[in-house]
Design an enzyme around this catalytic site. Sequence first.
Site, PDB file in Angstrom:
ATOM      1  N   CYS A 183      16.926  10.983 -25.339  1.00 47.46           N
ATOM      2  CA  CYS A 183      15.531  10.356 -25.102  1.00 47.46           C
ATOM      3  C   CYS A 183      15.036  10.999 -26.577  1.00 47.46           C
ATOM      4  CB  CYS A 183      14.953  10.565 -23.744  1.00 47.46           C
ATOM      5  SG  CYS A 183      13.094   9.727 -24.070  1.00 47.46           S
ATOM      6  N   GLU A 232      17.689   8.074 -18.623  1.00 42.81           N
ATOM      7  CA  GLU A 232      17.886   9.643 -18.575  1.00 42.81           C
ATOM      8  C   GLU A 232      16.528   9.904 -17.401  1.00 42.81           C
ATOM      9  OE1 GLU A 232      14.656  13.181 -20.995  1.00 42.81           O
ATOM     10  OE2 GLU A 232      14.636  11.038 -20.718  1.00 42.81           O
ATOM     11  N   LYS A 253      20.242  18.102 -22.679  1.00 40.10           N
ATOM     12  CA  LYS A 253      19.682  17.325 -24.003  1.00 40.10           C
ATOM     13  C   LYS A 253      18.761  18.766 -25.083  1.00 40.10           C
ATOM     14  CE  LYS A 253      15.224  15.097 -24.394  1.00 40.10           C
ATOM     15  NZ  LYS A 253      13.565  14.720 -23.240  1.00 40.10           N
TER      16      LYS A 253
END
Length: 320
Positions: free
Chosen positions: A169, A43, A123
């Site tokens: 993440c 990321e 995300k």
Amino acid sequence: MSKLRVAVGQLTSSSNIFHNATIVNKLISKSKLNKVNILFLPEATDYLSRNAGHSLELANQIDEKFLPLIQSHLKSEFPKTEEEEEEFYVAIGIHQPSPTTNRVQNNLIWINSQGEILKKYQKLHLFDVNIKNGPILQESKSVEPGKLVLDPFPVSSQFPDWKVGLAICYDIRFPELNHALTRHGANIITYPSAFTTKTGEVHWELLGKTRAIDSQSYIVMPAQCGHHDTNADITDPATISKEQTVTRISYGESLIIDPWGKVLVRLSKYTDDLTPFKDADNDYYELGWADFDYDHLLNIRKNMPLMEQRRSDVFKHILD
């Protein structure tokens, strides 16, 4: 072809997007040397910033000043000929400005050996937490949340059985995303991260193993590692104010975990001595890889048929 060589690349991104791109290109070259088919990168590989305004400033440079450096390097490493081109792909976490808000998108893109961007995932879950004796982070102040799950996709015609699911993440803490990706065919799921040190110590490996066992998939977790220089884009250090001095440390310990929960690859974490992994330019980066075995995955799913045994009749309202 049932076996696939997959690598995780680890680095410590700064706010200098040119320098970060240079390290990415070194990881690409090292991956080619070791006959890797897919390189997964963390990321925010493109940069880590000081604040929301700084992030937006840097994000506006990514499409023109960061990605072209990587795309041109890919083309030079994998020149296209009349014969079938070499199978190589990169999954890399980047920021891009939102077209509708004054925030950035935290994206994961999938690039082929000719530098073409084939897939993009934004995300979904943003890290807004206040941890006792730990960090206070509000990702939503600078990042726009995604709204869609990207359907898993086959790696290529050469590797049609392998299907990749993209997540980022904090997404790893939400098993419904992991389940949705698996239910739609994923057998490789990636969680590129810049995990905090506090949560990394207790949850990083545990979450990865849990998602691997839940999904009976290979889990790929490339991570940022170490102390980030968020002032690296400032040419004159004497001009750096106290307000611009931001401490960012990422946990590291990139992992590749098999469908049975076995760790196949483990790289350094922030408390380790990273000096041995610095090259002649004093650049830190690590690469680790594993050969994925499709028969191994099928046997695990056959011997413990979780997909067939799920009680979708009971949980349909949360599975659809």
